[in-house]
Design an enzyme around this catalytic site. Structure first.
Site, PDB file in Angstrom:
ATOM      1  N   ALA A  96     127.621 118.969  90.014  1.00  0.00           N
ATOM      2  CA  ALA A  96     126.532 118.419  89.196  1.00  0.00           C
ATOM      3  C   ALA A  96     125.239 118.380  89.989  1.00  0.00           C
ATOM      4  O   ALA A  96     125.247 118.393  91.229  1.00  0.00           O
ATOM      5  CB  ALA A  96     126.886 117.017  88.706  1.00  0.00           C
ATOM      6  N   ASP A  97     124.150 118.329  89.264  1.00  0.00           N
ATOM      7  CA  ASP A  97     122.837 118.151  89.882  1.00  0.00           C
ATOM      8  C   ASP A  97     121.973 117.323  88.939  1.00  0.00           C
ATOM      9  O   ASP A  97     121.999 117.540  87.720  1.00  0.00           O
ATOM     10  CB  ASP A  97     122.164 119.487  90.161  1.00  0.00           C
ATOM     11  CG  ASP A  97     120.909 119.307  91.001  1.00  0.00           C
ATOM     12  OD1 ASP A  97     121.042 119.143  92.231  1.00  0.00           O
ATOM     13  OD2 ASP A  97     119.800 119.275  90.428  1.00  0.00           O
ATOM     14  N   THR A  98     121.239 116.379  89.505  1.00  0.00           N
ATOM     15  CA  THR A  98     120.407 115.480  88.699  1.00  0.00           C
ATOM     16  C   THR A  98     118.975 115.507  89.202  1.00  0.00           C
ATOM     17  O   THR A  98     118.724 115.500  90.415  1.00  0.00           O
ATOM     18  CB  THR A  98     120.943 114.037  88.776  1.00  0.00           C
ATOM     19  OG1 THR A  98     122.280 114.008  88.257  1.00  0.00           O
ATOM     20  CG2 THR A  98     120.071 113.079  87.972  1.00  0.00           C
ATOM     21  N   GLY A 133     122.709 118.391  85.210  1.00  0.00           N
ATOM     22  CA  GLY A 133     123.482 119.585  84.918  1.00  0.00           C
ATOM     23  C   GLY A 133     124.888 119.420  85.468  1.00  0.00           C
ATOM     24  O   GLY A 133     125.071 118.868  86.559  1.00  0.00           O
TER      25      GLY A 133
END
Length: 230
Positions: A96-98, A133
């Site tokens: 994930a990426d924030t 994401g």
């Protein structure tokens, strides 16, 4: 008096059956928040952080950016695991990426305390967006199955005085977080409204993660973790 063999205890047998049927999960992140969220819903996992270039490409929209990074992290973790030979080829990789967006600008992690204070001054008293994401990947090579999605959440801050911002930054909480705040910590006291998935703001939408798992043939079971769903 007879003593029951603990290995024959029904509860032990159920746990053993669950463990034997479980799909190994690898979290491609060193974020303690993401680890806590998987633990929250009983998804046992190991951690293998993925090192990728997080530079934003020219003109890249926030949603495209976080999805790209999530996919790249999942692939990097899968490649590293395969090269090391220490992860089952049937393992499920979760990445994930924030990021935080205000006035169309992507705010990453602050470089220092001054940068963190500048970010918080921009966010104070306003509504910004958080994009997370998520990508899941199972299998290796051409046979790998991958799915990804993006959660978009609107978050509103109350007004903040400069001394409040300075005091918050001094706690150290903002320094490893996109946008320089953590909604699950002291930052909860400066958020007045959230529209969307709270867990996405923390860094991992659980409902979206479970849905993506289903797309690659893995089913989430309450109290049983993740199992082969094909």
């Amino acid at each position: 008096m007879t003593t029951r063999d603990p290995l024959l205890d029904p509860a032990h047998l159920v746990r053993a059956a669950i463990a034997a049927d479980a799909v190994p999960v690898v979290l491609a992140s060193q974020s303690p928040r993401r680890r806590d969220l998987l633990d929250l819903v009983g998804i046992a996992h190991t951690v293998r952080p993925a090192d990728v270039d997080e530079t934003v490409r020219a003109g890249e929209p926030p949603a495209d950016y976080v999805e790209r990074l999530a996919r790249e992290k999942a692939r990097a973790a899968a490649h590293a695991a395969a090269a090391a030979g220490d992860v089952d080829g049937d393992s499920l990789i979760v990445a994930a990426d924030t990021t935080v967006v205000i006035d169309g600008e992507i705010l990453g992690k602050p470089a220092d305390h001054a940068d963190a204070q500048a970010m918080l001054r921009r966010l104070a008293g306003r509504t910004h967006e958080v994009f997370t994401g998520i990508a899941v990947r199972r299998g290796a090579g051409d046979a790998a199955r991958e799915a990804a999605a993006v959660e978009r959440v609107a978050v509103t801050f109350r007004a903040l005085a400069d001394d409040e911002i300075a005091a918050y930054v001094e706690t150290g909480e903002p320094m490893d977080k996109a946008g320089a705040y953590g909604i699950q910590g002291f930052g909860a006291t400066i958020v007045t409204r959230i529209e969307g998935d709270y867990f996405a703001v923390m860094g991992l939408s659980l409902v979206r993660t479970v849905a993506l798992m289903q797309e690659v043939g893995v089913a989430y079971r309450f109290e049983r973790g993740v199992q082969d769903g094909d």
